[in-house]
Design a protein around this motif. Structure first.
Motif, PDB file in Angstrom:
ATOM      1  N   VAL A 122       0.825  -1.215   0.000  1.00 28.54           N
ATOM      2  CA  VAL A 122       0.000   0.000   0.000  1.00 28.54           C
ATOM      3  C   VAL A 122       0.858   1.263   0.000  1.00 28.54           C
ATOM      4  N   VAL A 123       0.520   2.169  -0.875  1.00 26.05           N
ATOM      5  CA  VAL A 123       1.147   3.494  -0.893  1.00 26.05           C
ATOM      6  C   VAL A 123       0.020   4.509  -0.827  1.00 26.05           C
ATOM      7  N   SER A 124       0.196   5.503   0.005  1.00 25.01           N
ATOM      8  CA  SER A 124      -0.832   6.509   0.135  1.00 25.01           C
ATOM      9  C   SER A 124      -0.431   7.753  -0.639  1.00 25.01           C
ATOM     10  N   ALA A 125      -1.283   8.184  -1.518  1.00 25.98           N
ATOM     11  CA  ALA A 125      -1.008   9.406  -2.287  1.00 25.98           C
ATOM     12  C   ALA A 125      -2.225  10.290  -2.160  1.00 25.98           C
ATOM     13  N   PHE A 126      -2.091  11.310  -1.376  1.00 30.33           N
ATOM     14  CA  PHE A 126      -3.266  12.139  -1.112  1.00 30.33           C
ATOM     15  C   PHE A 126      -2.778  13.480  -0.609  1.00 30.33           C
ATOM     16  N   GLY A 127      -3.646  14.198   0.097  1.00 28.32           N
ATOM     17  CA  GLY A 127      -3.255  15.540   0.470  1.00 28.32           C
ATOM     18  C   GLY A 127      -3.142  16.337  -0.825  1.00 28.32           C
ATOM     19  N   THR A 128      -3.762  15.790  -1.864  1.00 27.92           N
ATOM     20  CA  THR A 128      -3.723  16.443  -3.158  1.00 27.92           C
ATOM     21  C   THR A 128      -4.696  17.604  -3.165  1.00 27.92           C
ATOM     22  N   VAL A 129      -4.476  18.527  -4.053  1.00 30.40           N
ATOM     23  CA  VAL A 129      -5.504  19.518  -4.298  1.00 30.40           C
ATOM     24  C   VAL A 129      -6.624  18.794  -5.049  1.00 30.40           C
ATOM     25  N   PRO A 130      -7.873  19.271  -4.960  1.00 32.42           N
ATOM     26  CA  PRO A 130      -8.964  18.566  -5.623  1.00 32.42           C
ATOM     27  C   PRO A 130      -8.727  18.405  -7.127  1.00 32.42           C
TER      28      PRO A 130
END
Ligand code: NAP
Length: 214
Positions: A122-130
């Motif tokens: 699992v790799v988490s990729a988030f905290g992205t702008v919408p």
């Protein structure tokens, strides 16, 4: 790479098209209608096709999980065996009303996933702008300075692969460390989303995000 999209909504649909146009082989799965998956595949051009979650998993090197947290059980059931797969998640663990995180502070959605699918990477990729911000990514790719996209995970090889995908979508990958960092970033991602939708100031939001990434 062969990339399976689990959840072909705003996130999965847009990122899948970007990945396909960047030269990856993409299978769009999990939407309420198969026609929608076919439409996305058409937009992604020759390297994209529609399929079931199981098909997306079977042929994929990496999977993008882009569903509402409430759909998790259903998606995992349809997806089948995820052993050895790199699972990139951007799904925030929200309640059904989208008013609060159901997992955070002591654990993160990514950590929960890693516990539930121990054989996946699992790799988490988030905290992205919408995702609206991604719409112009191709047009802006020639710019020298790019916005950062934070990701974290425990497996070095998976992270290398994910960093490549992040670059392909037009962002600069910023390695935030191990998966447990996700528990601190998830509340931050919520704040970013709130600013985006209530603040009405996209560029400023992107700036804040980049500043955070550095
Ligand atoms: N949107 C963003 O900018 C953004 C940014 C960061 C993180 N996230 C997170 O990423 C996750 C996904 O967000 P999103 O905006 O992409 O959500 P979304 O647009 O609602 O996409 C969810 C996908 O799940 C499918 N789905 C829902 N119920 C289903 C059902 N009963 N059977 C089959 N398919 C079903 C939807 O089908 P349809 O396509 O038919 O609707 C859609 O393809 C969320 O956890 C969100 O918090 C989103």
């Amino acid at each position: 790479m062969r990339i399976g999209i689990l959840g072909s909504g705003l996130m999965g649909g847009k990122l899948g098209i970007i990945f396909a146009r960047a030269g990856h082989e993409v299978i769009f799965s999990y939407a309420r209608s198969y026609q929608k998956l076919e439409r996305l595949a058409k937009e992604g051009k020759r390297r994209a096709r529609a399929g079931t979650p199981q098909e997306a998993v079977q042929s994929a090197d990496a999977l993008l999980l882009a569903i509402h947290w409430s759909r998790l059980d259903d998606v995992l059931k349809q997806a089948g065996d995820l052993s050895g797969k790199v699972l990139i998640t951007c799904s925030l663990p929200m309640n059904a009303e989208n008013t609060e995180l159901v997992v955070a502070h002591t654990s993160s959605g990514a950590e929960e996933l890693a516990k539930r699918i121990p054989k996946a990477r699992v790799v988490s990729a988030f905290g992205t702008v919408p995702s609206e911000v991604l719409f112009g990514v191709f047009e802006t790719k020639h710019k020298t300075s790019r916005s950062s996209l934070v990701y974290c995970g425990d497996d070095a090889r998976s992270k290398e692969l994910v960093a490549g995908l992040i670059r392909d979508t037009g962002f600069e990958p910023v390695d935030a460390g191990p998966l447990q960092i996700a528990r601190y970033l998830e509340p931050f991602a919520l704040l970013v989303a709130q600013l985006a939708y209530e603040g009405g100031n996209g560029p400023e939001l992107a700036y804040r995000f980049e500043w955070f990434g550095k």
